[in-house]
Design an enzyme around this catalytic site. Structure first.
Site, PDB file in Angstrom:
ATOM      1  N   LYS A  79       0.801  -1.242   0.000  1.00 22.18           N
ATOM      2  CA  LYS A  79       0.000   0.000   0.000  1.00 22.18           C
ATOM      3  C   LYS A  79       0.830   1.286   0.000  1.00 22.18           C
ATOM      4  O   LYS A  79       0.382   2.310  -0.493  1.00 22.18           O
ATOM      5  CB  LYS A  79      -0.936   0.017   1.214  1.00 22.18           C
ATOM      6  CG  LYS A  79      -2.095  -0.963   1.107  1.00 22.18           C
ATOM      7  CD  LYS A  79      -3.062  -0.762   2.266  1.00 22.18           C
ATOM      8  CE  LYS A  79      -4.176  -1.778   2.214  1.00 22.18           C
ATOM      9  NZ  LYS A  79      -5.226  -1.510   3.206  1.00 22.18           N
ATOM     10  N   ASP A 115     -10.151   3.052   2.252  1.00 24.61           N
ATOM     11  CA  ASP A 115     -10.312   2.353   3.542  1.00 24.61           C
ATOM     12  C   ASP A 115     -11.012   3.243   4.571  1.00 24.61           C
ATOM     13  O   ASP A 115     -11.959   2.824   5.236  1.00 24.61           O
ATOM     14  CB  ASP A 115      -8.947   1.938   4.113  1.00 24.61           C
ATOM     15  CG  ASP A 115      -8.388   0.693   3.445  1.00 24.61           C
ATOM     16  OD1 ASP A 115      -9.184  -0.125   2.951  1.00 24.61           O
ATOM     17  OD2 ASP A 115      -7.157   0.532   3.442  1.00 24.61           O
TER      18      ASP A 115
HETATM   19  P1  NAP Z   1      -0.534  -2.692  10.945  1.00 18.86           P
HETATM   20  O1  NAP Z   1      -0.213  -1.508  10.105  1.00 18.86           O
HETATM   21  O2  NAP Z   1       0.421  -3.806  11.044  1.00 18.86           O
HETATM   22  O3  NAP Z   1      -0.841  -2.125  12.439  1.00 18.86           O
HETATM   23  C1  NAP Z   1      -1.115  -3.014  13.495  1.00 18.86           C
HETATM   24  C2  NAP Z   1      -1.487  -2.215  14.750  1.00 18.86           C
HETATM   25  O4  NAP Z   1      -1.827  -3.161  15.768  1.00 18.86           O
HETATM   26  C3  NAP Z   1      -0.335  -1.371  15.302  1.00 18.86           C
HETATM   27  O5  NAP Z   1      -0.860  -0.235  15.932  1.00 18.86           O
HETATM   28  C4  NAP Z   1       0.290  -2.338  16.334  1.00 18.86           C
HETATM   29  O6  NAP Z   1       0.989  -1.671  17.358  1.00 18.86           O
HETATM   30  C5  NAP Z   1      -0.960  -2.979  16.890  1.00 18.86           C
HETATM   31  N1  NAP Z   1      -0.704  -4.291  17.484  1.00 18.86           N
HETATM   32  C6  NAP Z   1      -0.377  -5.442  16.839  1.00 18.86           C
HETATM   33  N2  NAP Z   1      -0.243  -6.448  17.720  1.00 18.86           N
HETATM   34  C7  NAP Z   1      -0.485  -5.922  18.962  1.00 18.86           C
HETATM   35  C8  NAP Z   1      -0.498  -6.448  20.266  1.00 18.86           C
HETATM   36  N3  NAP Z   1      -0.233  -7.741  20.512  1.00 18.86           N
HETATM   37  N4  NAP Z   1      -0.808  -5.631  21.291  1.00 18.86           N
HETATM   38  C9  NAP Z   1      -1.090  -4.321  21.068  1.00 18.86           C
HETATM   39  N5  NAP Z   1      -1.090  -3.745  19.840  1.00 18.86           N
HETATM   40  C10 NAP Z   1      -0.792  -4.543  18.800  1.00 18.86           C
HETATM   41  O7  NAP Z   1      -1.909  -3.367  10.480  1.00 18.86           O
HETATM   42  P2  NAP Z   1      -3.191  -2.652   9.814  1.00 18.86           P
HETATM   43  O8  NAP Z   1      -3.101  -2.763   8.344  1.00 18.86           O
HETATM   44  O9  NAP Z   1      -3.342  -1.315  10.436  1.00 18.86           O
HETATM   45  O10 NAP Z   1      -4.370  -3.634  10.277  1.00 18.86           O
HETATM   46  C11 NAP Z   1      -4.797  -3.658  11.613  1.00 18.86           C
HETATM   47  C12 NAP Z   1      -6.096  -4.470  11.745  1.00 18.86           C
HETATM   48  O11 NAP Z   1      -7.135  -3.880  10.968  1.00 18.86           O
HETATM   49  C13 NAP Z   1      -5.975  -5.911  11.271  1.00 18.86           C
HETATM   50  O12 NAP Z   1      -6.667  -6.744  12.185  1.00 18.86           O
HETATM   51  C14 NAP Z   1      -6.674  -5.915   9.934  1.00 18.86           C
HETATM   52  O13 NAP Z   1      -7.272  -7.160   9.639  1.00 18.86           O
HETATM   53  C15 NAP Z   1      -7.757  -4.858  10.164  1.00 18.86           C
HETATM   54  N6  NAP Z   1      -8.182  -4.242   8.895  1.00 18.86           N
HETATM   55  C16 NAP Z   1      -9.481  -4.393   8.513  1.00 18.86           C
HETATM   56  C17 NAP Z   1      -9.916  -3.833   7.328  1.00 18.86           C
HETATM   57  C18 NAP Z   1     -11.351  -3.988   6.906  1.00 18.86           C
HETATM   58  O14 NAP Z   1     -11.667  -3.734   5.728  1.00 18.86           O
HETATM   59  N7  NAP Z   1     -12.252  -4.340   7.795  1.00 18.86           N
HETATM   60  C19 NAP Z   1      -9.024  -3.106   6.519  1.00 18.86           C
HETATM   61  C20 NAP Z   1      -7.697  -2.957   6.950  1.00 18.86           C
HETATM   62  C21 NAP Z   1      -7.284  -3.543   8.141  1.00 18.86           C
HETATM   63  P3  NAP Z   1       2.557  -1.276  17.174  1.00 18.86           P
HETATM   64  O15 NAP Z   1       2.573   0.002  16.382  1.00 18.86           O
HETATM   65  O16 NAP Z   1       3.051  -1.108  18.556  1.00 18.86           O
HETATM   66  O17 NAP Z   1       3.201  -2.423  16.438  1.00 18.86           O
END
Ligand code: NAP
Length: 290
Positions: A79, A115
């Site tokens: 992305k 998004d």
């Molecule tokens: P990302 O960029 O990897 O960000 C992950 C986030 O989660 C970061 O803030 C990370 O914190 C935090 N995190 C991960 N593991 C953790 C833990 N064990 N304890 C506390 N915080 C934790 O991922 P993303 O693309 O933003 O996606 C995040 C979520 O949104 C996923 O579950 C994804 O499936 C969902 N999502 C859904 C849609 C939809 O269409 N519904 C679209 C996009 C994403 P740190 O910064 O400290 O690592």
């Protein structure tokens, strides 16, 4: 001229080529959702999953032009990287720093991010029609959080508080967009107090996602009774956070609506037609059952 060509597409065959690039891509629900939408709209064409490794990204984007794809979606991990291969970036996508939708107008590629706007459309339709004046607490500061927080600022909430495991990311994000809204960043150590003030609590972390479906991003006791609780995760459709919040009288909102609406906005960019949102949602729900 048929409706496909009127929308400005490039195919010479009269059929609309669409797809999604990512690594991995096998679990993506986008093909089933968009193929159902194309069929419902009577548009001849196909939406294909394309497994593209990072080293193949530039070539894949060139192929979008040469093969005459009308557009593609972009998912993890491309992305951000994909932006350097495009001709134009929409202002919102540029601010968010990520593109999830590309439109091909006769070889000229423009990147958008649907998004955040997809999420807000879904949150307002399904759980919280008015965000103006609300105190919103966002758990997480990753890629998805950036998209939705940017879109939330346009709704004029009273305050947006961002809590992240890596506190510096939340604080930097709040500084970056401080002119758009009252945004503040917090560490997990401050989370209990911050969550207590929420009218709307949004989980954007991956905590609770399959296969770790029993995990909660915050303890049950911290969640105020009767607020709106939203989770971006859609696998499972109802996360432990939502289940727990429902027990506390909260209005709950899952991630399926965001997924469907980000796709709906993308389809509207490609076709110029209103997306058949209910059919798209049904197609995704059905694919979970098989
Ligand atoms: P990302 O960029 O990897 O960000 C992950 C986030 O989660 C970061 O803030 C990370 O914190 C935090 N995190 C991960 N593991 C953790 C833990 N064990 N304890 C506390 N915080 C934790 O991922 P993303 O693309 O933003 O996606 C995040 C979520 O949104 C996923 O579950 C994804 O499936 C969902 N999502 C859904 C849609 C939809 O269409 N519904 C679209 C996009 C994403 P740190 O910064 O400290 O690592």
């Amino acid at each position: 001229m048929n409706s496909v060509q009127q929308a400005g597409s490039t195919p010479t065959s009269g059929s609309m080529l669409l797809g999604v690039i990512g690594d991995p891509i096998i679990h993506s629900k986008s093909p089933v959702m968009h193929n159902a939408a194309l069929k419902a709209l009577g548009i001849p064409g196909s939406y294909v999953p394309l497994h593209i490794k990072p080293e193949g990204l530039e070539g894949a984007i060139q192929a979008v032009r040469s093969l005459g794809f009308r557009g593609i979606n972009v998912t993890i991990p491309h992305k951000v990287e994909v932006m350097k291969y495009l001709d134009h970036i929409d202002e919102g996508a540029a601010r968010v720093g990520a593109v999830n939708t590309i439109v091909n107008n006769n070889g000229v590629l423009t990147g958008y991010n649907t998004d955040g706007i997809g999420y807000v459309r879904s949150l307002k339709e399904e759980a919280c029609p008015v965000l103006n004046g609300k105190k919103i607490v966002v758990l997480g500061a990753g890629g998805a959080a950036r998209g939705i927080i940017h879109a939330l600022t346009a709704e004029h909430p009273d305050q947006i508080s961002v809590v992240n495991r890596t506190a510096s990311k939340a604080i930097e994000l709040a500084q970056e967009w401080g002119a758009l809204a009252d945004i503040q960043g917090f560490s997990e150590a401050e989370a209990k107090e911050v969550v207590a003030s929420a009218d709307v609590l949004i989980n954007t972390t991956s905590v609770g996602m399959h296969p770790n479906i029993a995990d909660l991003p915050v303890p049950k006791e911290w969640i105020p009774e009767g607020i709106v609780v939203s989770d971006l995760i859609y696998n499972p459709l109802e996360t432990a956070l939502l289940h727990t919040s429902s027990d506390k009288g909260c209005i709950i909102h899952g991630g399926l609506g965001m997924f469907v609406n980000q796709g709906a906005y993308a389809l509207e960019y490609w076709t110029g037609l209103a997306a058949p949102v209910e059919i798209m949602k049904e197609a995704v729900l059905h694919s979970f059952k098989i």
